[in-house]
Enzyme design. Structure first.
Site, PDB file in Angstrom:
ATOM      1  CG  ASN A 116      54.881  46.068  71.957  1.00 39.85           C
ATOM      2  OD1 ASN A 116      55.572  47.082  71.912  1.00 39.85           O
ATOM      3  ND2 ASN A 116      55.213  44.938  71.342  1.00 39.85           N
ATOM      4  CB  THR A 161      18.117  75.831  49.636  1.00 37.12           C
ATOM      5  OG1 THR A 161      17.356  76.596  48.702  1.00 37.12           O
ATOM      6  CG2 THR A 161      17.194  75.220  50.664  1.00 37.12           C
ATOM      7  CG  HIS A 162      20.700  76.242  45.979  1.00 38.01           C
ATOM      8  ND1 HIS A 162      21.349  75.232  45.319  1.00 38.01           N
ATOM      9  CD2 HIS A 162      19.423  75.815  46.157  1.00 38.01           C
ATOM     10  CE1 HIS A 162      20.493  74.253  45.078  1.00 38.01           C
ATOM     11  NE2 HIS A 162      19.321  74.572  45.586  1.00 38.01           N
ATOM     12  CB  SER A 283      41.020  96.436  61.247  1.00 38.57           C
ATOM     13  OG  SER A 283      42.003  97.002  60.400  1.00 38.57           O
ATOM     14  CE  LYS A 289      37.395  94.437  58.200  1.00 37.55           C
ATOM     15  NZ  LYS A 289      38.345  93.692  57.387  1.00 37.55           N
ATOM     16  CD  GLU A 296      37.945  85.735  59.973  1.00 39.75           C
ATOM     17  OE1 GLU A 296      37.879  86.120  58.812  1.00 39.75           O
ATOM     18  OE2 GLU A 296      38.557  86.371  60.846  1.00 39.75           O
ATOM     19  CE1 TYR A 323      53.832  50.161  69.219  1.00 38.67           C
ATOM     20  CE2 TYR A 323      55.980  49.258  68.652  1.00 38.67           C
ATOM     21  CZ  TYR A 323      55.196  50.323  69.050  1.00 38.67           C
ATOM     22  OH  TYR A 323      55.771  51.539  69.284  1.00 38.67           O
TER      23      TYR A 323
HETATM   24  N1  ARG Z   1      57.146  54.731  72.507  1.00 41.10           N
HETATM   25  C1  ARG Z   1      56.522  53.582  71.965  1.00 41.10           C
HETATM   26  C2  ARG Z   1      55.225  53.966  71.248  1.00 41.10           C
HETATM   27  O1  ARG Z   1      54.746  55.003  71.489  1.00 41.10           O
HETATM   28  C3  ARG Z   1      56.233  52.609  73.038  1.00 41.10           C
HETATM   29  C4  ARG Z   1      56.163  51.199  72.585  1.00 41.10           C
HETATM   30  C5  ARG Z   1      57.496  50.720  72.184  1.00 41.10           C
HETATM   31  N2  ARG Z   1      57.465  49.301  71.894  1.00 41.10           N
HETATM   32  C6  ARG Z   1      58.445  48.716  71.228  1.00 41.10           C
HETATM   33  N3  ARG Z   1      58.322  47.449  71.011  1.00 41.10           N
HETATM   34  N4  ARG Z   1      59.505  49.378  70.801  1.00 41.10           N
HETATM   35  O2  ARG Z   1      54.722  53.241  70.443  1.00 41.10           O
END
Ligand code: ARG
Length: 466
Positions: A116, A161-162, A283, A289, A296, A323
């Site tokens: 995490n 403008t516009h 084109s 063209k 674009e 998380y």
């Molecule tokens: N691959 C996971 C992500 O991108 C990594 C973290 C995973 N953590 C867990 N507690 N499963 O978030």
């Protein structure tokens, strides 16, 4: 037919081998998060060094770990590393290979750490680098505009403008408007860097750790200003990714507006600019063209960048602290937005640098549509002391007369003009030509060439310091 097989046919689809395969496919992120390999290894080396310095692991193990990680870096960069979907993500792929390379010492690397905080630090490092790349690219684009502005500080064109011709301006002034816009983007990306410059590493899973780690050291070693102060926030925050996407979406919007103008300007009907061959295509069926494809595509790709911002905002809005696996969805948005924005910035910089400006066509258009009508009204106020509202009416009558005679305001005779107001003198012609109109707008930030040159000097000085 077994029950299992029957249910697989019901919902298994192409995942013929059952729930495990579906789980693997939905769970794995290695196909995209392998992009984080360098940040992951960098983070792990810094973490291992801190673990050794605080005595949590031995120096000998740390050496093995660092050596193994550097070998993995070389393998990935040489293209010989075998990524496995079964190992889910970049973190586990690297760790598994480390175990193969150095044996049991590899298992010590993950002490006082979780995926995490690991993924949070990896992505932050990546986004920070990308922000620096965007800042450099923006500087290049701004420099291109400053150059064109200097060249065309006195080139008149219609201001709109516009989408209707409003008052004459200079092309240099128009270029400087983009300098302002892209300089704000530059300042926004720097602000974002400032805020993301804190390290989540050491938050562990969410609550911190009982090991005597040194988060200040890893923060510093990884180039962050300081560690994040709250371990829960450290693993759950994705503001840095959102801010990057926000900056990217605003910048893409600016690029898209510019692309739209270039597309309009390069039509035969306008003919204000000619794109170089390198940024246009022909084109296959219409030989006459020359299509502004690159412009674009910049306009079109803006949808993708904005989409990624909305996408990640939507992922994050439902996330309780801390998380959740939902957050794995942050990466593809960020990576694609980054790649797209980099390409857009490069393409627009090339286009701005290479396009040929047709000053004669701009000047001709600047005089059309009674664009100096405001100058006429201002003259009536200044020279005759009329209230502006009355001057507006008188000017309206002059425009109607010019329309009736099918001529420009500066082609009306003095008698014509005196028929709309008897006190008008020949002096009025000094403001009716577009060049004079432009020259007279000397208010701060106005379109007069003298003012535009001041703006150019200001930005050159300011950017030299930045
Ligand atoms: N691959 C996971 C992500 O991108 C990594 C973290 C995973 N953590 C867990 N507690 N499963 O978030």
């Amino acid at each position: 037919m077994s029950d299992k097989k029957a249910s697989n046919q019901m919902w298994g689809g192409r995942f013929a081998s059952g729930p495990a395969a579906i789980m693997e496919a939905i769970n794995a992120s290695i196909s995209f998060d392998r992009k984080l390999y360098a940040q992951d290894i960098r983070g792990s080396i810094a973490h291992s060094e801190m673990l050794a310095e605080t005595g949590i692991i031995s120096a000998a193990d740390q050496e093995k770990i660092a050596h193994g990680l550097n070998t993995i870096l070389t393998e990935i960069e040489a293209g010989t590393f075998e990524f496995s979907t079964r190992l889910e993500d970049i973190h586990m792929n690297v760790e598994a290979r480390l175990a193969e390379l150095i044996g049991p010492a590899a298992g010590r690397l993950h002490t006082a750490r979780s995926r995490n905080d690991q993924v949070a630090v990896d992505l932050r490092l990546w986004v920070k680098d990308e922000c620096l790349r965007v800042a450099e690219a923006l500087k290049g684009l701004i420099a291109a505009f400053l150059e064109r502005a200097e060249e065309h500080a006195a080139t008149v064109m219609p201001g709109f403008t516009h989408m209707q011709a409003a008052q004459p301006v200079t092309f240099g002034h128009h270029c400087m408007a983009y300098v302002e816009m892209f300089s704000r983007d530059l300042s926004r990306v720097r602000d974002a860097i400032e805020r993301m410059d804190e390290s989540p590493l050491g938050a562990a899973a969410l609550a911190g750790t009982s090991f005597p780690i040194d988060r200040h050291k890893t923060a510093k070693d990884l180039g962050f200003r300081e560690p994040m102060r709250n371990s829960l926030d450290s693993v759950s925050d994705r503001d840095f990714a959102l801010e990057f996407l926000g900056v990217a979406a605003i910048c893409a919007t600016h690029l898209s507006r510019l692309a739209e103008e270039i597309i309009i300007w390069s039509t035969p009907q306008f003919g204000f600019v000619r794109l170089s061959d390198s940024f246009s295509t022909g084109s296959s069926i219409m030989p006459q063209k020359k299509n502004p494809d690159a412009a674009e595509l910049v306009r079109g790709k803006t949808g993708r960048v904005t989409g990624h911002l909305v996408g990640l905002l939507t992922v994050m809005k439902g996330m309780p602290l801390t998380y959740g696996k939902d957050m794995q969805e942050d990466k593809e948005s960020v990576f694609d937005a980054a790649e797209t924005l980099d390409l857009m910035l490069a393409a627009m910089t090339g286009m701005v640098r290479d396009m040929t400006v047709n000053a004669a066509a701009m000047k001709k258009a600047a005089g059309a549509g009674y664009s100096t009508a405001t100058d006429l009204a201002d003259w009536l106020v200044r020279a005759l002391g009329l209230p502006f509202r009355e001057a507006h009416h008188v000017t309206g009558r002059a425009v109607a007369l010019a329309e009736e005679k099918k001529v420009g305001l500066d082609r009306l005779s003095l008698q014509d003009l005196q028929s709309v107001h008897p006190d008008i003198t020949a002096d009025i012609f000094s403001v009716l030509a577009v060049q004079n109109s432009v020259k007279s707008r000397v208010s701060f930030g106005g379109t007069a060439p003298s003012e535009v040159r001041k703006q150019i000097r200001y930005w050159k000085k300011r950017l030299a310091k930045a």
